[in-house]
Design a protein around this motif. Structure first.
Motif, PDB file in Angstrom:
ATOM      1  N   SER A   1       0.825  -1.211   0.000  1.00  0.00           N
ATOM      2  CA  SER A   1       0.000   0.000   0.000  1.00  0.00           C
ATOM      3  C   SER A   1       0.858   1.259   0.000  1.00  0.00           C
ATOM      4  O   SER A   1       0.430   2.313  -0.461  1.00  0.00           O
ATOM      5  N   ASP A   2       2.095   1.159   0.501  1.00  0.00           N
ATOM      6  CA  ASP A   2       3.023   2.301   0.510  1.00  0.00           C
ATOM      7  C   ASP A   2       3.882   2.371  -0.746  1.00  0.00           C
ATOM      8  O   ASP A   2       4.614   3.327  -0.945  1.00  0.00           O
ATOM      9  N   CYS A   3       3.800   1.350  -1.575  1.00  0.00           N
ATOM     10  CA  CYS A   3       4.670   1.243  -2.743  1.00  0.00           C
ATOM     11  C   CYS A   3       4.046   1.955  -3.948  1.00  0.00           C
ATOM     12  O   CYS A   3       2.904   1.665  -4.313  1.00  0.00           O
ATOM     13  N   PRO A   4       4.783   2.865  -4.586  1.00  0.00           N
ATOM     14  CA  PRO A   4       4.229   3.573  -5.743  1.00  0.00           C
ATOM     15  C   PRO A   4       4.057   2.675  -6.974  1.00  0.00           C
ATOM     16  O   PRO A   4       3.135   2.853  -7.754  1.00  0.00           O
ATOM     17  N   GLN A   5       4.954   1.713  -7.155  1.00  0.00           N
ATOM     18  CA  GLN A   5       4.864   0.818  -8.311  1.00  0.00           C
ATOM     19  C   GLN A   5       4.803  -0.623  -7.815  1.00  0.00           C
ATOM     20  O   GLN A   5       5.686  -1.084  -7.104  1.00  0.00           O
ATOM     21  N   ILE A   6       3.745  -1.305  -8.224  1.00  0.00           N
ATOM     22  CA  ILE A   6       3.576  -2.705  -7.854  1.00  0.00           C
ATOM     23  C   ILE A   6       3.649  -3.538  -9.129  1.00  0.00           C
ATOM     24  O   ILE A   6       2.916  -3.291 -10.076  1.00  0.00           O
ATOM     25  N   ASN A   7       4.538  -4.521  -9.146  1.00  0.00           N
ATOM     26  CA  ASN A   7       4.653  -5.367 -10.332  1.00  0.00           C
ATOM     27  C   ASN A   7       3.928  -6.701 -10.107  1.00  0.00           C
ATOM     28  O   ASN A   7       3.417  -6.974  -9.023  1.00  0.00           O
ATOM     29  N   LYS A   8       3.922  -7.540 -11.135  1.00  0.00           N
ATOM     30  CA  LYS A   8       3.223  -8.825 -11.070  1.00  0.00           C
ATOM     31  C   LYS A   8       3.804  -9.728  -9.988  1.00  0.00           C
ATOM     32  O   LYS A   8       3.084 -10.435  -9.299  1.00  0.00           O
ATOM     33  N   HIS A   9       5.117  -9.690  -9.859  1.00  0.00           N
ATOM     34  CA  HIS A   9       5.772 -10.523  -8.854  1.00  0.00           C
ATOM     35  C   HIS A   9       5.320 -10.141  -7.440  1.00  0.00           C
ATOM     36  O   HIS A   9       5.067 -11.011  -6.614  1.00  0.00           O
ATOM     37  N   ASP A  10       5.220  -8.839  -7.179  1.00  0.00           N
ATOM     38  CA  ASP A  10       4.763  -8.370  -5.870  1.00  0.00           C
ATOM     39  C   ASP A  10       3.350  -8.859  -5.580  1.00  0.00           C
ATOM     40  O   ASP A  10       3.051  -9.298  -4.463  1.00  0.00           O
ATOM     41  N   LEU A  11       2.492  -8.763  -6.590  1.00  0.00           N
ATOM     42  CA  LEU A  11       1.111  -9.229  -6.414  1.00  0.00           C
ATOM     43  C   LEU A  11       1.063 -10.739  -6.198  1.00  0.00           C
ATOM     44  O   LEU A  11       0.253 -11.233  -5.406  1.00  0.00           O
ATOM     45  N   GLU A  12       1.940 -11.470  -6.888  1.00  0.00           N
ATOM     46  CA  GLU A  12       1.995 -12.922  -6.688  1.00  0.00           C
ATOM     47  C   GLU A  12       2.420 -13.260  -5.261  1.00  0.00           C
ATOM     48  O   GLU A  12       1.871 -14.151  -4.624  1.00  0.00           O
ATOM     49  N   GLU A  13       3.407 -12.523  -4.748  1.00  0.00           N
ATOM     50  CA  GLU A  13       3.875 -12.769  -3.379  1.00  0.00           C
ATOM     51  C   GLU A  13       2.777 -12.443  -2.359  1.00  0.00           C
ATOM     52  O   GLU A  13       2.599 -13.171  -1.386  1.00  0.00           O
ATOM     53  N   LYS A  14       2.051 -11.366  -2.588  1.00  0.00           N
ATOM     54  CA  LYS A  14       0.947 -11.026  -1.692  1.00  0.00           C
ATOM     55  C   LYS A  14      -0.127 -12.112  -1.752  1.00  0.00           C
ATOM     56  O   LYS A  14      -0.666 -12.521  -0.727  1.00  0.00           O
ATOM     57  N   ARG A  15      -0.412 -12.594  -2.955  1.00  0.00           N
ATOM     58  CA  ARG A  15      -1.399 -13.662  -3.106  1.00  0.00           C
ATOM     59  C   ARG A  15      -0.924 -14.928  -2.396  1.00  0.00           C
ATOM     60  O   ARG A  15      -1.694 -15.613  -1.731  1.00  0.00           O
ATOM     61  N   SER A  16       0.352 -15.235  -2.515  1.00  0.00           N
ATOM     62  CA  SER A  16       0.904 -16.404  -1.834  1.00  0.00           C
ATOM     63  C   SER A  16       0.776 -16.274  -0.322  1.00  0.00           C
ATOM     64  O   SER A  16       0.462 -17.246   0.366  1.00  0.00           O
ATOM     65  N   ALA A  17       1.025 -15.077   0.188  1.00  0.00           N
ATOM     66  CA  ALA A  17       0.875 -14.851   1.631  1.00  0.00           C
ATOM     67  C   ALA A  17      -0.580 -15.041   2.052  1.00  0.00           C
ATOM     68  O   ALA A  17      -0.854 -15.600   3.128  1.00  0.00           O
TER      69      ALA A  17
END
Length: 189
Positions: A131-147
Motif C-alpha cells: 500500500s506504501d509502494c508507488p509501483q507494484i509489479n506482477k511478482h509483488d502481487l503474486e507474493e501477496k497472493r501467496s501470503a
C-alpha cells in the motif's frame, strides 16, 4: 535526526531467523539405544524438524523478498515485523511440543495456531508494504497472493488438526511443496 535504520532492521530479522533455525535442531534427541522404537522416534523427530525448518525457511524467504526493495522502514512496519518475528520464534517451542505429543489435539492445534498467527502478520506486512509502494509489479502481487493463500491454508491446519491431529504434519508438508511448485510454475508463464 532520528530515523529507522534499514540495515539494523534486516540484521535483527536475519538474526532471529538464524537463531530459530539453529535451536530447532536441539529438539532432536540422540537415541539411547539402536532399537526399532528408538530409531522410529528419531525418524519422527527429524521429520518434524525438517517440516519446521521448511516453514521457517519459507518465512525467511518471503521476508527477504518483501523487504528487498523497501528503502525506508516506517514505525508501523517495524512493530508489525517484531510481532511476526516473535511468533516465528515460538515455532521451536511448538515443534518441541509436537515432538513429544505428535497426535495430541492440543499440541497440533498449538502448532497450527502459531503458524496461523505468523501467516496473519506476514500477510499484514505484505499488504502494508504494497500500500506504501508507488509501483507494484506482477511478482509483488503474486507474493501477496501467496501470503494470503498461506493465511487461508493455516485456517485449514487449525480445523483439520482439531478434527484429525495425525494429518496436520502431512498437510503442512504438502502445502510447502504446493506453494513452491505453484510459485515456480507461475514465474515461468
Amino acid at each position: 535526526m532520528f530515523k529507522n535504520s534499514k540495515s539494523r532492521f534486516d540484521s535483527i530479522s536475519d538474526g532471529i531467523f538464524a537463531v530459530v533455525l539453529t535451536i530447532m535442531v536441539l529438539n532432536i534427541k540422540v537415541p539411547q539405544s539402536v532399537s526399532s522404537s528408538s530409531i522410529n522416534q528419531l525418524i519422527k523427530e527429524i521429520l518434524i524438524y525438517l517440516t519446521s525448518v521448511g516453514v521457517v525457511s519459507q518465512y525467511w524467504f518471503f521476508h527477504q523478498e518483501m523487504f528487498n526493495a523497501v528503502k525506508k522502514i516506517k514505525n508501523h512496519i517495524m512493530i508489525l515485523n517484531m510481532c511476526f518475528l516473535t511468533t516465528v520464534s515460538l515455532i521451536p517451542f511448538a515443534t518441541a511440543w509436537l515432538n513429544d505429543n505428535l497426535f495430541s489435539r492440543i499440541t497440533v492445534i498449538t502448532f497450527a495456531l502459531v503458524l496461523a498467527v505468523a501467516n496473519f502478520f506476514q500477510y499484514l506486512m505484505f499488504k502494508l508494504i504494497l500500500s506504501d509502494c508507488p509501483q507494484i509489479n506482477k511478482h509483488d502481487l503474486e507474493e501477496k497472493r501467496s501470503a494470503l493463500i498461506m493465511l487461508i491454508g493455516s485456517f485449514f491446519y487449525l480445523i483439520i488438526g482439531g478434527i484429525f491431529p495425525p494429518v496436520l504434519l502431512i498437510l503442512v508438508i504438502l502445502s510447502l511443496f504446493i506453494r513452491s511448485s505453484v510459485a515456480h510454475i507461475i514465474r515461468h508463464f
